[in-house]
Design an enzyme around this catalytic site. Structure first.
Site, PDB file in Angstrom:
ATOM      1  N   GLU A   1      13.933  -8.971 -71.505  1.00  0.00           N
ATOM      2  CA  GLU A   1      13.341  -9.058 -70.157  1.00  0.00           C
ATOM      3  C   GLU A   1      13.613  -7.843 -69.276  1.00  0.00           C
ATOM      4  OE1 GLU A   1      14.647 -12.821 -68.562  1.00  0.00           O
ATOM      5  OE2 GLU A   1      14.070 -13.923 -70.355  1.00  0.00           O
TER       6      GLU A   1
ATOM      7  N   GLU B   1      10.673 -17.940 -78.601  1.00  0.00           N
ATOM      8  CA  GLU B   1      11.263 -19.037 -77.813  1.00  0.00           C
ATOM      9  C   GLU B   1      10.213 -20.066 -77.362  1.00  0.00           C
ATOM     10  OE1 GLU B   1      13.405 -17.514 -74.449  1.00  0.00           O
ATOM     11  OE2 GLU B   1      14.159 -15.770 -75.528  1.00  0.00           O
TER      12      GLU B   1
END
Ligand code: G3I
Length: 365
Positions: free
Chosen positions: A162, A278
């Site tokens: 991220e 995920e």
């Protein structure tokens, strides 16, 4: 042997397939009831299917059985993060990760590392310890200690997680993290090079969210991510794959498979692999009715996985949990009506849901 009367009493006589199966000789019944696992279906396509795990695989036999049945790869949901590994500076606790790795090895599963460099789940001591003079050393020491310990044992690492931020808070498209502030914009390159030195055998992944939807924000983040990956590849930085986290919502909206496919293939054209790392489907805003909710969740899994698994560069699909018995979404995306969220493939009682069938269907292709 189940007799017909029993089935009629149980209201199952109409289910011809079930009746035929239940009354068939055990060998045929066994064959008919042997539904390929998600791991088997994935392997038949030359990819891996897996899920995130944690203490539940040790404390719940029924959950462990489901993971063993369906996962060909596992990744610790939390226990490899810096905050968990090095609570006190210089004092490492790898005991939980060692147990998860042993579980994976005992069950013939591949193992992913998550995540070496992130702006979240950092130990409390770090903000006061880090400064522009030692930031690079703290970062590389951590990577060497953690990736080095598991050298040769991991399928892949989420090296940096991220790092892209296209909002006004970002700095040149990068999230304004302690790593950007104390190491500089090259921290991403430094992290991948340190991870490659610590574990030359692991596939090294850049992992991020917000890359799935066709919205304006999605377009900008995909473009910024592609630019960053192009820069890393052009410098010969050892980045091997892009991880699409895949945290999505039901009902699925604002999704265009052509947009996502094009992006994945643009990334693949850099010589990189693709992973869904995920995936789970929040039903926070879906109707309360369970059958309706489960169907919308299943539809979302099918849409995303059907798209990404069709990309030749895709090597793995990982859900962020397998059973509704545990999901981060229960804490972070709860329903206003207070009903239990149902984002995953099995009920909390370990019964397969339509989402399981949807993932199986996407894996079959
Ligand atoms: O283990 C402690 C426990 O001892 C303590 O009593 C409890 C209450 O404070 O906290 C427990 O740790 C929690 C941990 O999950 C284990 O349950 C942390 O507070 C909590 O912050 C942590 O949340 C995790 C979150 O990442 C932050 O690390 C979620 O489980 C996990 O699903 C989530 O996963 C992230 C990925 O790493 C990156 N992509 C997004 C994804 C969802 O946010």
């Amino acid at each position: 042997m189940v007799d017909r009367r029993h089935l009629i009493e149980a209201g199952l006589a109409g289910g011809g397939a079930l009746l035929a199966t239940s009354l068939a000789p055990a060998s045929a019944r066994g064959a008919a009831m042997q539904v390929p696992s998600l791991s088997t279906l994935a392997k038949q396509r030359g990819i891996l299917f897996g899920t995130a795990i944690g203490p539940l695989v040790a404390t719940s036999q029924s959950y462990r059985e489901v993971v063993v049945a369906d996962a060909g790869l596992v990744v610790p949901e939390y226990e490899m993060k810096w905050r968990f590994i090095e609570k006190t500076q210089g004092v490492y606790d790898f005991s939980a990760v060692d147990r998860r790795l042993a579980f994976a090895q005992q069950n013939g599963m591949a193992f992913r590392g998550h995540t070496l460099v992130w702006h979240q789940s950092l130990p409390d001591w770090l903000p006061n310890a880090i400064n522009p003079g030692n930031g690079r050393q703290l970062l590389t020491r951590h990577i060497n200690a953690v990736a080095g310990r598991y050298k040769g044992k991991l399928h892949s690492w989420d090296v940096v997680n991220e790092a892209i931020d296209i909002s006004p808070a970002g700095v040149g498209g990068l999230r304004n993290t302690t790593w950007l502030q104390n190491v500089g914009p090259d921290y991403i390159q430094i992290a991948f090079e340190a991870a490659a030195a610590a574990d030359p055998g692991a596939m090294l992944v850049y992992n991020d969210y917000g890359l799935i939807y066709a919205s304006g924000g999605g377009d900008m983040k995909r473009a910024a991510t592609l630019r960053m990956l192009e820069r890393l590849v052009s410098r010969g930085v050892p980045v091997h794959a892009l991880g699409l986290q895949g945290h999505i919502e039901a009902p699925i909206r604002n999704f265009d498979p052509n947009v996502l496919s094009r992006f994945c293939n643009d990334v693949a054209a850099l010589g990189l692999k693709i992973m869904i790392t995920e995936i789970d489907v929040s039903d926070q805003y879906a109707p309360a009715d369970i059958a309706v909710r489960d169907a919308l969740v299943a539809e979302a899994y099918q849409a995303i996985l059907g798209c990404v698994l069709a990309v030749p560069a895709t090597v793995a699909a990982v859900t962020w949990g397998l059973s509704d018995i545990h999901s981060w979404l229960a804490t972070y995306r709860p329903r206003k009506d207070g009903l239990q969220v149902r984002p995953l493939l099995y009920t909390d009682g370990m019964q397969k849901k339509p989402a399981w069938e949807a993932v199986a269907s996407a894996l079959r292709g």
